[in-house]
Design an enzyme around this catalytic site. Structure first.
Site, PDB file in Angstrom:
ATOM      1  N   HIS A 198       0.175  32.681  -5.361  1.00  0.00           N
ATOM      2  CA  HIS A 198      -0.376  33.727  -6.460  1.00  0.00           C
ATOM      3  C   HIS A 198      -0.119  33.225  -7.945  1.00  0.00           C
ATOM      4  O   HIS A 198      -0.627  34.242  -8.801  1.00  0.00           O
ATOM      5  CB  HIS A 198       0.912  34.790  -6.403  1.00  0.00           C
ATOM      6  CG  HIS A 198       0.624  35.633  -5.100  1.00  0.00           C
ATOM      7  ND1 HIS A 198      -0.363  36.467  -4.903  1.00  0.00           N
ATOM      8  CD2 HIS A 198       1.362  35.985  -4.013  1.00  0.00           C
ATOM      9  CE1 HIS A 198      -0.478  37.126  -3.664  1.00  0.00           C
ATOM     10  NE2 HIS A 198       0.879  36.661  -3.047  1.00  0.00           N
ATOM     11  N   ARG A 239       3.695  25.834  -1.951  1.00  0.00           N
ATOM     12  CA  ARG A 239       2.907  26.992  -1.160  1.00  0.00           C
ATOM     13  C   ARG A 239       1.553  27.010  -1.300  1.00  0.00           C
ATOM     14  O   ARG A 239       0.976  27.135  -2.563  1.00  0.00           O
ATOM     15  CB  ARG A 239       3.464  28.396  -1.670  1.00  0.00           C
ATOM     16  CG  ARG A 239       2.885  29.457  -0.776  1.00  0.00           C
ATOM     17  CD  ARG A 239       3.706  30.590  -0.915  1.00  0.00           C
ATOM     18  NE  ARG A 239       3.456  31.655  -2.130  1.00  0.00           N
ATOM     19  CZ  ARG A 239       3.865  32.923  -2.039  1.00  0.00           C
ATOM     20  NH1 ARG A 239       4.515  33.327  -0.879  1.00  0.00           N
ATOM     21  NH2 ARG A 239       3.762  33.545  -3.176  1.00  0.00           N
ATOM     22  N   ASP A 244      -2.292  14.853   0.698  1.00  0.00           N
ATOM     23  CA  ASP A 244      -2.773  13.467   0.182  1.00  0.00           C
ATOM     24  C   ASP A 244      -2.441  13.347  -1.286  1.00  0.00           C
ATOM     25  O   ASP A 244      -2.193  12.224  -1.724  1.00  0.00           O
ATOM     26  CB  ASP A 244      -4.276  13.563   0.029  1.00  0.00           C
ATOM     27  CG  ASP A 244      -4.899  12.728   1.606  1.00  0.00           C
ATOM     28  OD1 ASP A 244      -4.067  12.341   2.236  1.00  0.00           O
ATOM     29  OD2 ASP A 244      -6.045  12.729   1.660  1.00  0.00           O
ATOM     30  N   GLU A 271       5.967  37.521   7.213  1.00  0.00           N
ATOM     31  CA  GLU A 271       5.945  38.592   6.157  1.00  0.00           C
ATOM     32  C   GLU A 271       5.195  39.573   6.513  1.00  0.00           C
ATOM     33  O   GLU A 271       4.418  40.390   5.705  1.00  0.00           O
ATOM     34  CB  GLU A 271       5.464  37.950   4.821  1.00  0.00           C
ATOM     35  CG  GLU A 271       4.411  36.809   4.887  1.00  0.00           C
ATOM     36  CD  GLU A 271       4.193  36.417   3.229  1.00  0.00           C
ATOM     37  OE1 GLU A 271       4.747  36.705   2.543  1.00  0.00           O
ATOM     38  OE2 GLU A 271       3.187  35.479   3.524  1.00  0.00           O
TER      39      GLU A 271
END
Ligand SMILES: O=C(O)C(=O)C[C@H](O)[C@@H](O)CO
Length: 266
Positions: A48, A73, A87, A152
């Site tokens: 987000h 995230r 990486d 979620e």
């Protein structure tokens, strides 16, 4: 050189609570300020916050000298994106909206080299290997990588025991905002129906021998989830904290509708 030690993963294995903070400013400079504060971990949000692989890299570099552990995230569980994130040196990866054990198994495979998975070899091009400076990276990378899956949704909670039991899933993170929204209580994670699902997710994760985490910017929520067995808790969001402090400061001098809106906490 040695493979960087993943202190976040090591802490999960101890029966102790760690406290983290959401980092949403998407710049290395702001991330470094957060890293200097002493939280156990910080969540660099690629879902987000306006992040890309290069902005996440800049934040990993700027927080590297600090003890606060970066958790990244991803915006999705896409295996190509996961390859890029690993990486650049992401060691603890969180993936949103995992709803089935099969999805979780695919994520584990995305994080492992063949024959255990499908991760492509970045070798000397990759910061993760310290440009080939880490001996035996291919054989040992998985030991320091940590996968957190987010549960979620109603379906995710239904399947949480099987998701948590997947070998290679290190932890389950409950997303109260999405869960409450999906259950029909948008903006109200405190609703008893949502709380019951959260508790079930925490219990089932523990029953599967894994660790759970959650976002809980309100102190009473954080303490309740901790008492339910949640082991890693994000107790603040940097943007909300800044906004609230700035509003409180302004309110000391001015009153009016423009300064009266408190920060949303989710
Ligand atoms: O569902 C949730 O809660 C989360 O996953 C966190 C959210 O993305 C957001 O509220 C973070 O500010």
């Amino acid at each position: 050189m040695q493979m960087p030690h993943n202190a976040f993963k090591a802490a999960l294995k101890k029966d102790q609570t760690t406290y983290g903070i959401w980092a949403g400013f998407a710049t290395g400079y702001a991330a470094e300020i957060i890293a200097s504060l002493g939280y156990d971990w910080m969540l660099i949000d690629g879902e987000h916050a306006p992040n890309t692989v290069p902005t996440i890299l800049a934040q990993l570099q700027s927080v590297a000298p600090y003890a606060t552990q970066p958790v990244v995230r991803a915006v999705t569980g896409d295996s190509v994106l996961i390859k890029q994130l690993l990486d650049i040196g992401v060691q603890t990866l969180m993936v949103p909206m995992v709803e089935t054990a099969e999805q979780a198994r695919e994520l584990v495979r995305a994080m492992r080299y063949p024959p255990h998975g499908i991760r492509g070899v970045g070798g000397g091009l990759a910061r993760a290997t310290r440009w080939d400076g880490v001996p035996d990276y291919l054989a040992t990378a998985h030991e320091e990588l940590c996968l957190i899956v987010q549960v979620e949704s109603a379906k995710g909670v239904e399947n949480v025991e099987a998701i948590a039991a997947v070998e290679g899933v290190d932890a389950v993170f409950v997303g109260p905002a999405d869960l409450s929204s999906g259950l029909g209580y948008p903006g109200n994670p405190g609703h008893p129906d949502v709380q019951a699902k959260i508790r079930h997710a925490i219990d089932a994760t523990r029953a599967a021998g894994k660790v759970s985490g959650i976002l809980a910017p309100q102190e009473d929520d954080a303490r309740r989830y901790q008492s339910w067995g949640c082991q890693f808790i994000a107790v603040g969001i940097d943007i909300s904290l800044m906004r609230q402090a700035a509003l409180d400061n302004l309110r000391r001098y001015k009153e009016g509708p423009a300064v009266s809106a408190p920060s949303r906490t989710y």
